[in-house]
Design a protein around this motif. Structure first.
Motif, PDB file in Angstrom:
ATOM      1  N   TYR A 241       0.836  -1.198   0.000  1.00  0.00           N
ATOM      2  CA  TYR A 241       0.000   0.000   0.000  1.00  0.00           C
ATOM      3  C   TYR A 241       0.872   1.248   0.000  1.00  0.00           C
ATOM      4  O   TYR A 241       1.992   1.242   0.500  1.00  0.00           O
ATOM      5  CB  TYR A 241      -0.895   0.027   1.243  1.00  0.00           C
ATOM      6  CG  TYR A 241      -1.735  -1.202   1.391  1.00  0.00           C
ATOM      7  CD1 TYR A 241      -2.990  -1.286   0.803  1.00  0.00           C
ATOM      8  CD2 TYR A 241      -1.275  -2.298   2.102  1.00  0.00           C
ATOM      9  CE1 TYR A 241      -3.763  -2.424   0.923  1.00  0.00           C
ATOM     10  CE2 TYR A 241      -2.045  -3.442   2.232  1.00  0.00           C
ATOM     11  CZ  TYR A 241      -3.282  -3.503   1.640  1.00  0.00           C
ATOM     12  OH  TYR A 241      -4.034  -4.632   1.752  1.00  0.00           O
ATOM     13  N   LEU A 242       0.310   2.331  -0.543  1.00  0.00           N
ATOM     14  CA  LEU A 242       0.908   3.662  -0.469  1.00  0.00           C
ATOM     15  C   LEU A 242       0.008   4.539   0.386  1.00  0.00           C
ATOM     16  O   LEU A 242      -1.218   4.468   0.268  1.00  0.00           O
ATOM     17  CB  LEU A 242       0.985   4.308  -1.849  1.00  0.00           C
ATOM     18  CG  LEU A 242       2.119   3.944  -2.780  1.00  0.00           C
ATOM     19  CD1 LEU A 242       1.939   4.667  -4.102  1.00  0.00           C
ATOM     20  CD2 LEU A 242       3.450   4.285  -2.192  1.00  0.00           C
ATOM     21  N   VAL A 243       0.603   5.359   1.209  1.00  0.00           N
ATOM     22  CA  VAL A 243      -0.133   6.376   1.959  1.00  0.00           C
ATOM     23  C   VAL A 243       0.189   7.703   1.292  1.00  0.00           C
ATOM     24  O   VAL A 243       1.327   7.953   0.893  1.00  0.00           O
ATOM     25  CB  VAL A 243       0.308   6.394   3.443  1.00  0.00           C
ATOM     26  CG1 VAL A 243      -0.305   7.554   4.177  1.00  0.00           C
ATOM     27  CG2 VAL A 243      -0.045   5.084   4.109  1.00  0.00           C
TER      28      VAL A 243
ATOM     29  N   MET B 135      -3.330  10.761  14.853  1.00  0.00           N
ATOM     30  CA  MET B 135      -2.857   9.397  14.674  1.00  0.00           C
ATOM     31  C   MET B 135      -4.010   8.577  14.106  1.00  0.00           C
ATOM     32  O   MET B 135      -5.094   8.538  14.690  1.00  0.00           O
ATOM     33  CB  MET B 135      -2.401   8.794  16.004  1.00  0.00           C
ATOM     34  CG  MET B 135      -1.902   7.376  15.872  1.00  0.00           C
ATOM     35  SD  MET B 135      -1.264   6.699  17.415  1.00  0.00           S
ATOM     36  CE  MET B 135      -2.780   6.207  18.207  1.00  0.00           C
ATOM     37  N   TRP B 136      -3.791   7.930  12.962  1.00  0.00           N
ATOM     38  CA  TRP B 136      -4.811   7.146  12.277  1.00  0.00           C
ATOM     39  C   TRP B 136      -4.419   5.679  12.306  1.00  0.00           C
ATOM     40  O   TRP B 136      -3.285   5.335  11.996  1.00  0.00           O
ATOM     41  CB  TRP B 136      -4.930   7.583  10.814  1.00  0.00           C
ATOM     42  CG  TRP B 136      -5.111   9.053  10.629  1.00  0.00           C
ATOM     43  CD1 TRP B 136      -4.127   9.996  10.475  1.00  0.00           C
ATOM     44  CD2 TRP B 136      -6.338   9.765  10.588  1.00  0.00           C
ATOM     45  NE1 TRP B 136      -4.679  11.236  10.330  1.00  0.00           N
ATOM     46  CE2 TRP B 136      -6.033  11.121  10.395  1.00  0.00           C
ATOM     47  CE3 TRP B 136      -7.673   9.387  10.680  1.00  0.00           C
ATOM     48  CZ2 TRP B 136      -7.010  12.102  10.291  1.00  0.00           C
ATOM     49  CZ3 TRP B 136      -8.647  10.357  10.577  1.00  0.00           C
ATOM     50  CH2 TRP B 136      -8.318  11.693  10.387  1.00  0.00           C
TER      51      TRP B 136
ATOM     52  N   SER C  52       4.207   4.683  11.030  1.00  0.00           N
ATOM     53  CA  SER C  52       4.928   3.970  12.073  1.00  0.00           C
ATOM     54  C   SER C  52       5.787   2.878  11.452  1.00  0.00           C
ATOM     55  O   SER C  52       5.558   2.457  10.313  1.00  0.00           O
ATOM     56  CB  SER C  52       3.950   3.376  13.091  1.00  0.00           C
ATOM     57  OG  SER C  52       3.115   2.412  12.472  1.00  0.00           O
ATOM     58  N   TYR C  53       6.760   2.395  12.185  1.00  0.00           N
ATOM     59  CA  TYR C  53       7.701   1.406  11.666  1.00  0.00           C
ATOM     60  C   TYR C  53       7.023   0.105  11.255  1.00  0.00           C
ATOM     61  O   TYR C  53       7.490  -0.599  10.373  1.00  0.00           O
ATOM     62  CB  TYR C  53       8.791   1.113  12.704  1.00  0.00           C
ATOM     63  CG  TYR C  53       8.288   0.293  13.869  1.00  0.00           C
ATOM     64  CD1 TYR C  53       8.424  -1.087  13.881  1.00  0.00           C
ATOM     65  CD2 TYR C  53       7.648   0.896  14.951  1.00  0.00           C
ATOM     66  CE1 TYR C  53       7.941  -1.840  14.938  1.00  0.00           C
ATOM     67  CE2 TYR C  53       7.173   0.153  15.994  1.00  0.00           C
ATOM     68  CZ  TYR C  53       7.320  -1.215  15.991  1.00  0.00           C
ATOM     69  OH  TYR C  53       6.840  -1.957  17.040  1.00  0.00           O
ATOM     70  N   ASP C  54       5.888  -0.222  11.895  1.00  0.00           N
ATOM     71  CA  ASP C  54       5.191  -1.469  11.587  1.00  0.00           C
ATOM     72  C   ASP C  54       4.047  -1.279  10.593  1.00  0.00           C
ATOM     73  O   ASP C  54       3.372  -2.232  10.212  1.00  0.00           O
ATOM     74  CB  ASP C  54       4.664  -2.123  12.853  1.00  0.00           C
ATOM     75  CG  ASP C  54       3.707  -1.236  13.634  1.00  0.00           C
ATOM     76  OD1 ASP C  54       3.447  -0.098  13.206  1.00  0.00           O
ATOM     77  OD2 ASP C  54       3.236  -1.688  14.690  1.00  0.00           O
ATOM     78  N   GLY C  55       3.794  -0.037  10.155  1.00  0.00           N
ATOM     79  CA  GLY C  55       2.769   0.233   9.170  1.00  0.00           C
ATOM     80  C   GLY C  55       1.352   0.204   9.710  1.00  0.00           C
ATOM     81  O   GLY C  55       0.401   0.236   8.939  1.00  0.00           O
ATOM     82  N   GLN C  56       1.175   0.182  11.014  1.00  0.00           N
ATOM     83  CA  GLN C  56      -0.170   0.108  11.584  1.00  0.00           C
ATOM     84  C   GLN C  56      -0.781   1.477  11.856  1.00  0.00           C
ATOM     85  O   GLN C  56      -1.992   1.582  12.030  1.00  0.00           O
ATOM     86  CB  GLN C  56      -0.135  -0.707  12.878  1.00  0.00           C
ATOM     87  CG  GLN C  56       0.308  -2.118  12.617  1.00  0.00           C
ATOM     88  CD  GLN C  56      -0.326  -3.099  13.566  1.00  0.00           C
ATOM     89  OE1 GLN C  56      -1.174  -2.727  14.364  1.00  0.00           O
ATOM     90  NE2 GLN C  56       0.078  -4.322  13.471  1.00  0.00           N
TER      91      GLN C  56
END
Length: 137
Positions: A49-51, A106-107, A88-92
């Motif tokens: 995914y891209l943000v 924060m989403w 975040s480092y974990d993508g969550q």
């Protein structure tokens, strides 16, 4: 219309020009969502995914990008301009900073809703018919 161009990193030539997210303003920043576990237990590769941010929205895009409008979703992040986005480092989690409102949001990333939207949109050329006036008449 907002477009994204995909370039070959070696030859620097444009490989494709695709329809980008169309949410009122151009994409201002793209980040690849980190995925620490790229392979599921079954051995198949997991989706990437891209943000992205636009002037006042934050969104997520399903890779590989093919221009399908159902493979992206977006929501209003701040009442004014979004000035920065990090993941975040974990993508969550995705963090956005607003300019005038001086807030950091924060989403929680929910990729399942994007996957469901992509499946409901149809396959092949079906999702693109809705972009043309008159559709598939």
């Amino acid at each position: 219309q907002y477009k994204l161009k995909l370039y070959n990193s070696t030859t620097k030539m444009c490989r494709k020009t695709l329809l980008g997210p169309t949410f009122g303003s151009p994409v201002r920043r793209l980040l690849v969502l980190p995925n620490p576990v790229l392979y599921a237990e079954s051995g198949e590769e997991k989706r990437r995914y891209l943000v992205y941010i636009t002037d006042d929205k934050v969104g997520i895009l399903l890779l590989p990008h093919d221009g399908n409008p159902h493979n992206t979703m977006c929501l209003t992040a701040h009442p004014g301009q979004v000035t920065e986005v990090v993941v975040s480092y974990d993508g969550q989690y995705v963090f956005t900073a607003g300019g005038e409102d001086c807030t950091v949001n924060m989403w929680t990333v929910n990729t399942l809703s994007l996957e469901a939207n992509a499946l409901l949109g149809g396959e092949d050329l079906e999702p693109f018919y809705s972009l043309i006036e008159g559709g598939r008449e």
